[in-house]
Design an enzyme around this catalytic site. Structure first.
Site, PDB file in Angstrom:
ATOM      1  N   PRO A  27       0.826  -1.209   0.000  1.00 58.31           N
ATOM      2  CA  PRO A  27       0.000   0.000   0.000  1.00 58.31           C
ATOM      3  C   PRO A  27       0.863   1.263   0.000  1.00 58.31           C
ATOM      4  CG  PRO A  27      -0.812  -1.591   1.582  1.00 58.31           C
ATOM      5  CD  PRO A  27       0.517  -2.097   1.117  1.00 58.31           C
ATOM      6  N   GLU A  28       0.587   2.159  -0.926  1.00 52.82           N
ATOM      7  CA  GLU A  28       1.291   3.428  -0.980  1.00 52.82           C
ATOM      8  C   GLU A  28       0.370   4.530  -0.471  1.00 52.82           C
ATOM      9  OE1 GLU A  28       3.533   4.168  -4.510  1.00 52.82           O
ATOM     10  OE2 GLU A  28       4.144   2.086  -4.743  1.00 52.82           O
TER      11      GLU A  28
END
Length: 272
Positions: free
Chosen positions: A2-3
């Site tokens: 996840p960014e």
């Protein structure tokens, strides 16, 4: 992994269920993730949730007495569930609310974090973080000043959290392609105009990804179970040997800092 857009999408997704609710207690099934889960969380109870913020890729659950800091790690996710939902073997933490809802943390790789701090100002993991990319402090002037006399390559530089937070591998590739900058460009050679363009494209691409719910590649799905749709808008990332959307030349890859970089050798020429 996840960014920033995925973390922001998660924050927005869980906020309506947690805002102004009261934590009854936490169920901690796995006492250690990337780090040991803070001991304060084992006994936390009857505390009201004031709000949920984000700093870089960290979620900050604000209580009246302090802050729960959550990091999703490589594969973590948060869901809103009920006590009727079965517990998966990778469900490591449940936050039980007095309204019957449960915030459930799932993390197959166990590389996330659940930590506690009484004050954000003295929280060590935030001490060296650069500006938020969507904030007014992040500008082309800022990038230009930071780039002077630096010999690092631009791809690794953009992913350095001390320069700017939250620009991970996916979005660094997309930004550099949109700016027509080769990922191995030495940052000291960047012009003022290029830095202005980088700052603008970082803001636009991250905002677009947040609007579309993040990028689902392998592990990430939103709190309500729906996938993010920004993957459908990717111009270069994950497109090795596919034609460039601008010139038709095949996308190539190189490894920079142990991360795969995708680029078009025609559109993103490396200046010698």
């Amino acid at each position: 992994m996840p960014e920033l857009p995925e973390v922001e999408t998660t924050r927005q997704g869980i906020l309506p269920y947690l805002q102004d609710q009261v934590i009854d207690h936490l169920i901690i099934r796995t006492p250690r993730l990337r780090w040991a889960i803070s001991r304060e969380l084992f006994t936390l109870s009857s505390e009201k949730i004031i709000g949920i913020k984000r700093r870089a890729k960290y979620l900050i659950i604000e209580l009246e007495i302090g802050y729960i800091i959550v990091h999703l790690g490589m594969s973590g996710s948060l869901r809103i569930v009920s006590d009727q939902d079965p517990v998966d073997k990778h469900d490591h933490v449940d936050m039980i609310l007095t309204n019957g809802k449960i915030l459930r943390y799932n993390d197959p790789r166990k590389f996330g974090a659940w930590l506690w701090t009484a004050t954000l100002e003295r929280f060590s993991l935030f001490s060296k973080l650069g500006p938020e990319p969507l904030s007014d402090a992040f500008t082309g002037d800022y990038l230009f000043a930071k780039s002077r006399k630096r010999q690092t390559v631009v791809k690794a530089w953009l992913m350095n959290n001390e320069i700017v937070v939250g620009v991970g591998n996916i979005y660094a590739n997309e930004v550099l392609f949109s700016c027509k900058i080769h990922p191995k460009t030495v940052v000291s050679t960047l012009t003022q105009q290029q830095c202005e363009q980088l700052a603008m494209q970082i803001k636009q691409i991250l905002q677009q990804a947040i609007k579309q719910g993040g990028t689902t590649l392998q592990d990430f799905i939103q709190p309500d179970g729906r996938p993010g749709y920004f993957k459908q808008s990717l111009q270069v990332y994950g497109r090795k040997d596919e034609p460039c959307v601008c010139c038709g030349h095949l996308i190539e890859t190189i490894v920079i800092g142990q991360r795969t970089s995708f680029y078009c050798p025609i559109c993103q020429v490396l200046n010698k």
